[in-house]
Design a protein around this motif. Structure first.
Motif, mmCIF file in Angstrom:
data_model
loop_
_atom_site.group_PDB
_atom_site.id
_atom_site.type_symbol
_atom_site.label_atom_id
_atom_site.label_comp_id
_atom_site.label_asym_id
_atom_site.label_seq_id
_atom_site.Cartn_x
_atom_site.Cartn_y
_atom_site.Cartn_z
ATOM 1 N N MET A 154 -21.181 8.453 -36.994
ATOM 2 C CA MET A 154 -20.106 7.462 -36.672
ATOM 3 C C MET A 154 -19.646 6.732 -38.039
ATOM 4 S SD MET A 154 -20.372 3.954 -34.255
ATOM 5 C CE MET A 154 -21.243 4.809 -33.006
ATOM 6 N N THR A 155 -18.508 6.342 -38.616
ATOM 7 C CA THR A 155 -18.182 5.871 -39.599
ATOM 8 C C THR A 155 -18.328 4.348 -39.434
ATOM 9 O OG1 THR A 155 -15.952 5.906 -39.523
ATOM 10 C CG2 THR A 155 -16.749 7.688 -40.550
ATOM 11 N N THR A 156 -18.173 3.366 -40.366
ATOM 12 C CA THR A 156 -18.029 2.262 -40.337
ATOM 13 C C THR A 156 -16.790 1.494 -39.633
ATOM 14 O OG1 THR A 156 -17.188 1.623 -42.356
ATOM 15 C CG2 THR A 156 -19.530 1.440 -42.202
ATOM 16 N N THR A 157 -15.572 2.225 -39.909
ATOM 17 C CA THR A 157 -14.463 2.079 -38.910
ATOM 18 C C THR A 157 -14.517 2.152 -37.651
ATOM 19 O OG1 THR A 157 -13.014 2.519 -41.149
ATOM 20 C CG2 THR A 157 -12.009 2.448 -38.955
ATOM 21 N N GLU A 158 -15.163 3.515 -37.262
ATOM 22 C CA GLU A 158 -15.501 3.803 -35.823
ATOM 23 C C GLU A 158 -16.272 2.862 -35.342
ATOM 24 O OE1 GLU A 158 -15.115 8.636 -36.145
ATOM 25 O OE2 GLU A 158 -17.012 7.800 -36.568
ATOM 26 N N PHE A 159 -17.110 2.385 -36.168
ATOM 27 C CA PHE A 159 -18.263 1.371 -35.637
ATOM 28 C C PHE A 159 -17.508 0.324 -35.306
ATOM 29 C CE2 PHE A 159 -21.028 -2.074 -36.514
ATOM 30 C CZ PHE A 159 -22.330 -1.954 -35.638
ATOM 31 N N LYS A 160 -16.924 -0.221 -35.994
ATOM 32 C CA LYS A 160 -16.322 -1.429 -35.758
ATOM 33 C C LYS A 160 -15.042 -1.549 -34.608
ATOM 34 C CE LYS A 160 -12.450 -3.001 -37.672
ATOM 35 N NZ LYS A 160 -11.331 -3.327 -38.743
ATOM 36 N N ASN A 161 -14.399 -0.378 -34.643
ATOM 37 C CA ASN A 161 -13.542 -0.233 -33.561
ATOM 38 C C ASN A 161 -14.619 -0.236 -32.058
ATOM 39 O OD1 ASN A 161 -11.539 -0.369 -35.028
ATOM 40 N ND2 ASN A 161 -11.303 1.886 -35.151
ATOM 41 N N LYS A 162 -15.548 0.570 -32.127
ATOM 42 C CA LYS A 162 -16.245 0.593 -30.749
ATOM 43 C C LYS A 162 -16.963 -0.762 -30.552
ATOM 44 C CE LYS A 162 -17.428 5.805 -30.903
ATOM 45 N NZ LYS A 162 -18.221 6.459 -30.841
ATOM 46 N N PHE A 163 -17.426 -1.251 -31.597
ATOM 47 C CA PHE A 163 -18.077 -2.659 -31.311
ATOM 48 C C PHE A 163 -17.179 -3.590 -30.698
ATOM 49 C CE2 PHE A 163 -19.712 -6.815 -32.375
ATOM 50 C CZ PHE A 163 -20.752 -6.530 -32.296
ATOM 51 N N ASN A 164 -15.875 -3.890 -31.209
ATOM 52 C CA ASN A 164 -14.769 -4.730 -30.967
ATOM 53 C C ASN A 164 -14.240 -4.334 -29.550
ATOM 54 O OD1 ASN A 164 -15.150 -6.186 -32.914
ATOM 55 N ND2 ASN A 164 -13.406 -5.267 -34.207
ATOM 56 N N GLY A 165 -14.450 -2.980 -29.098
ATOM 57 C CA GLY A 165 -14.050 -2.274 -27.911
ATOM 58 C C GLY A 165 -14.830 -2.815 -26.470
ATOM 59 N N ALA A 166 -16.134 -2.898 -27.194
ATOM 60 C CA ALA A 166 -17.368 -3.243 -26.058
ATOM 61 C C ALA A 166 -17.020 -4.830 -26.001
ATOM 62 C CB ALA A 166 -18.725 -3.027 -26.573
ATOM 63 N N VAL A 167 -16.930 -5.575 -26.993
ATOM 64 C CA VAL A 167 -16.597 -7.106 -26.905
ATOM 65 C C VAL A 167 -15.346 -7.442 -25.841
ATOM 66 C CG1 VAL A 167 -16.009 -8.877 -28.093
ATOM 67 C CG2 VAL A 167 -17.701 -7.750 -29.205
ATOM 68 N N GLY A 168 -14.352 -6.611 -26.153
ATOM 69 C CA GLY A 168 -13.046 -6.882 -25.373
ATOM 70 C C GLY A 168 -13.352 -6.446 -23.914
ATOM 71 N N LYS A 169 -14.032 -5.072 -23.630
ATOM 72 C CA LYS A 169 -14.276 -4.669 -22.264
ATOM 73 C C LYS A 169 -15.139 -5.509 -21.668
ATOM 74 C CE LYS A 169 -15.737 -0.681 -19.764
ATOM 75 N NZ LYS A 169 -16.104 0.716 -20.066
ATOM 76 N N TYR A 170 -16.225 -6.159 -22.170
ATOM 77 C CA TYR A 170 -16.953 -7.158 -21.258
ATOM 78 C C TYR A 170 -17.073 -8.603 -21.783
ATOM 79 C CZ TYR A 170 -19.370 -2.582 -20.242
ATOM 80 O OH TYR A 170 -19.533 -1.323 -19.853
ATOM 81 N N ARG A 171 -15.519 -8.816 -22.455
ATOM 82 C CA ARG A 171 -15.431 -10.301 -22.454
ATOM 83 C C ARG A 171 -16.412 -10.967 -23.367
ATOM 84 N NH1 ARG A 171 -13.275 -9.038 -17.580
ATOM 85 N NH2 ARG A 171 -11.168 -8.971 -17.439
ATOM 86 N N LEU A 172 -17.230 -10.252 -24.440
ATOM 87 C CA LEU A 172 -18.264 -10.943 -25.009
ATOM 88 C C LEU A 172 -17.674 -11.820 -26.069
ATOM 89 C CD1 LEU A 172 -20.209 -7.637 -25.048
ATOM 90 C CD2 LEU A 172 -20.370 -9.542 -23.435
ATOM 91 N N ASN A 173 -16.954 -12.955 -25.904
ATOM 92 C CA ASN A 173 -16.370 -13.799 -26.702
ATOM 93 C C ASN A 173 -17.238 -14.145 -27.924
ATOM 94 O OD1 ASN A 173 -14.238 -13.700 -25.067
ATOM 95 N ND2 ASN A 173 -14.749 -15.431 -23.690
#
Length: 147
Positions: free
Chosen positions: A1-20
């Motif tokens: 996983m690249t850093t861009t993929e990592f950032k996108n997946k991380f932010n996707g999980a934050v959004g999906k689970y509302r981890l403000n």
């Protein structure tokens, strides 16, 4: 996983689970040209920062979450949330319950955790997850490729 993929997946999980409060805006890369590796860092707040190591092929080798604060106090919600988010980021098929199971396997959710001298780890799907307390004010959660 690249850093861009990592950032996108991380932010996707934050959004999906509302981890403000945990979104990554930009990962700052530091090149270690002579060694064929690089690092990145993201500071969430004064008490929580993320550091990663990237191989020459730009794939992430390991990720660490550094927390500061009184380790004798109960582990803060933001730290556990960040740990769960990192677990979700590194495992596409995991749900939030799976992330909690990894945290449980490490031993962080046990009632009698000795937070002054804690060192726990577990391995799953080729990755090793570990949490340790370095001293009274510093703890580290890391995900590395299992050896």
């Amino acid at each position: 996983m690249t850093t861009t993929e990592f950032k996108n997946k991380f932010n996707g999980a934050v959004g999906k689970y509302r981890l403000n409060g945990l979104s990554i805006t930009r990962l700052d890369m530091n090149d270690s040209s002579g060694q064929g590796t690089g690092t990145f860092e993201y500071v969430f707040n004064d008490e929580l920062r993320l550091v990663g190591v990237v191989n020459a092929d730009e794939s992430i080798q390991e990720v660490r979450l550094y927390a500061t604060g009184d380790t004798s106090e109960p582990t803060g919600g933001i730290l556990l949330t960040a740990i769960a988010t990192l677990i979700l980021t590194t495992n596409n098929e995991y749900t939030y319950n799976d992330a909690q199971n990894v945290i449980q396997d490490i031993g962080l959710l046990d009632r009698d955790v000795n937070q002054r001298d804690f060192d726990g780890a577990t391995a799953r799907n080729g990755l090793e997850y570990g949490f340790s307390v370095q001293d009274h004010d510093h703890s580290t959660f890391e995900i590395t490729v299992a050896k």
